[in-house]
Scaffold this active site. Structure first.
Site, mmCIF file in Angstrom:
data_model
loop_
_atom_site.group_PDB
_atom_site.id
_atom_site.type_symbol
_atom_site.label_atom_id
_atom_site.label_comp_id
_atom_site.label_asym_id
_atom_site.label_seq_id
_atom_site.Cartn_x
_atom_site.Cartn_y
_atom_site.Cartn_z
ATOM 1 N N ARG A 238 9.230 -2.119 5.407
ATOM 2 C CA ARG A 238 10.435 -2.828 4.807
ATOM 3 C C ARG A 238 10.675 -3.900 5.956
ATOM 4 O O ARG A 238 10.556 -3.450 7.065
ATOM 5 C CB ARG A 238 11.382 -1.943 4.622
ATOM 6 C CG ARG A 238 11.663 -1.363 3.186
ATOM 7 C CD ARG A 238 11.805 -2.536 2.169
ATOM 8 N NE ARG A 238 12.287 -1.957 0.948
ATOM 9 C CZ ARG A 238 11.457 -1.835 -0.052
ATOM 10 N NH1 ARG A 238 9.927 -2.220 0.324
ATOM 11 N NH2 ARG A 238 11.409 -1.376 -1.268
ATOM 12 N N GLU A 267 14.037 -11.542 3.771
ATOM 13 C CA GLU A 267 13.026 -12.140 2.994
ATOM 14 C C GLU A 267 13.742 -12.486 1.503
ATOM 15 O O GLU A 267 14.699 -11.974 1.431
ATOM 16 C CB GLU A 267 12.013 -11.455 2.652
ATOM 17 C CG GLU A 267 12.451 -9.965 1.933
ATOM 18 C CD GLU A 267 10.744 -9.089 2.051
ATOM 19 O OE1 GLU A 267 10.853 -8.516 0.585
ATOM 20 O OE2 GLU A 267 10.186 -8.857 2.907
ATOM 21 N N HIS A 285 5.137 -10.046 0.529
ATOM 22 C CA HIS A 285 5.603 -8.683 -0.138
ATOM 23 C C HIS A 285 4.672 -8.577 -1.421
ATOM 24 O O HIS A 285 5.136 -8.157 -2.377
ATOM 25 C CB HIS A 285 7.137 -8.976 -0.425
ATOM 26 C CG HIS A 285 7.637 -7.272 -0.465
ATOM 27 N ND1 HIS A 285 9.001 -7.142 -0.024
ATOM 28 C CD2 HIS A 285 7.232 -6.171 -1.050
ATOM 29 C CE1 HIS A 285 9.139 -6.012 -0.232
ATOM 30 N NE2 HIS A 285 8.100 -5.346 -0.843
#
Length: 321
Positions: A238, A267, A285
């Site tokens: 994360r 993000e 991601h």
């Protein structure tokens, strides 16, 4: 006959997922995949009994107060740090997530980033595409060995274990740091150590720990300085676990050799320095981005919602108390 519960799906999902949910819910679905402002999300959710959210949707007291009928939040992700579990518990809202289905795909991605970073794949590709390859040389684009080196895994849950299993094919020494001893450490050939020792010894460090207040900036300037200058860092966990500003400084100064990142603080916004340092591999991601994994994640979220609608036990509940 009781009316069907009302469900809001905040992002586009696969048609088979909608088909699975349709018999049980009155569905409002963002199949156009619009980026809703916060006010739009609150308004669309206001009369819903159930929410199907993703990691970018913040479920907090403000949203809960706007949704007096809400009884379940199903997130299509393993992580749930975007959901205020205590606030959900206080309001009797159950929460579910999607563990297991993305384990192998995410472990594969860790290795993709590790290999690309260690062997400078992206740096050398950009150089080639720029037309700079004129001749071969012994000292051209020298990267780091992977085979026979030391791998450090921070967080030894399902994904960390899957990363460690793959290391056996590279005959690597595997160190890991975890709050508790992994029950499968003998099978994995892994040795539990304190974080400082792992950072000091590992040639390649992979982060697979969940994000929380306790793990915020778990890797900062001090930890980066403890790593070997030849080491690589991979984050598939994360954003926020790594202090991105400190990482940029370490990469620029050569305090570590390189980094491979799939997740970022704030993000989809990136620290601007990450776009200027050459020795970092950046992906948006996509750790779980295979069709089987993403459909599996969305379908598991749907199965939790169907269980709620039918009064069955949720397959993968998250504790809210």
């Amino acid at each position: 006959m009781n009316p069907r519960p009302k469900l809001l799906i905040t992002r586009k999902v696969f048609p088979e997922v909608i088909e699975r949910l349709a018999p049980y819910f009155d569905i409002d679905s963002n199949q156009d995949d619009d980026e809703w402002p916060r006010a739009t999300l609150l308004a669309r959710a206001a009369d819903r009994d159930a929410l199907f959210v993703v990691a970018s949707d913040r479920v907090d007291p403000e949203l809960l107060a706007a949704c007096p009928r809400l009884r379940i939040v199903a997130t299509g992700s393993v992580g749930y740090n975007h959901i205020d579990l205590a606030a959900c518990g206080e309001r009797g809202v159950v929460v579910s997530n999607t563990p297991d289905v993305l384990t192998e795909a995410t472990a594969d991605m860790a290795w993709a980033l590790l290999m690309a970073t260690a062997r400078r794949v992206c740096e050398s590709e950009h150089w080639l595409r720029a037309g700079k390859w004129g001749r071969w040389a012994f000292d051209q684009w020298l990267g780091a060995d992977v085979y026979g080196t030391t791998l450090g895994i921070v967080g030894m849950g399902r994904i960390g274990s899957a990363v460690a299993r793959r290391a056996r094919g590279f005959e690597m020494r595997v160190l890991y740091h975890n709050r508790s001893r992994a029950p499968n450490e003998a099978e994995l050939g892994a040795h539990r150590v304190e974080l400082d020792e792992l950072l000091r010894e590992a040639d390649h460090v992979v982060l697979v720990l969940p994000y929380s207040a306790a793990t915020h900036h778990a890797i900062g300037a001090r930890e980066l300085a403890a790593m070997k200058p030849t080491a690589t860092l991979v984050n598939i966990a994360r954003g926020g676990i790594v202090d991105d500003a400190a990482l940029v400084d370490a990469l620029r100064a050569g305090r570590i050799a390189g980094a491979g990142l799939d997740v970022y603080e704030n993000e989809p916004a990136l620290h601007p320095g990450l776009l200027t340092v050459p020795n970092v591999v950046l992906t948006p991601h996509v750790g779980s981005a295979t069709r089987s994994s993403r459909v599996g994640m969305a379908m598991l979220a749907a199965e939790n919602l169907v269980a709620f609608a039918t009064g069955a036990a949720l397959p993968t509940p998250v504790a809210t108390a």
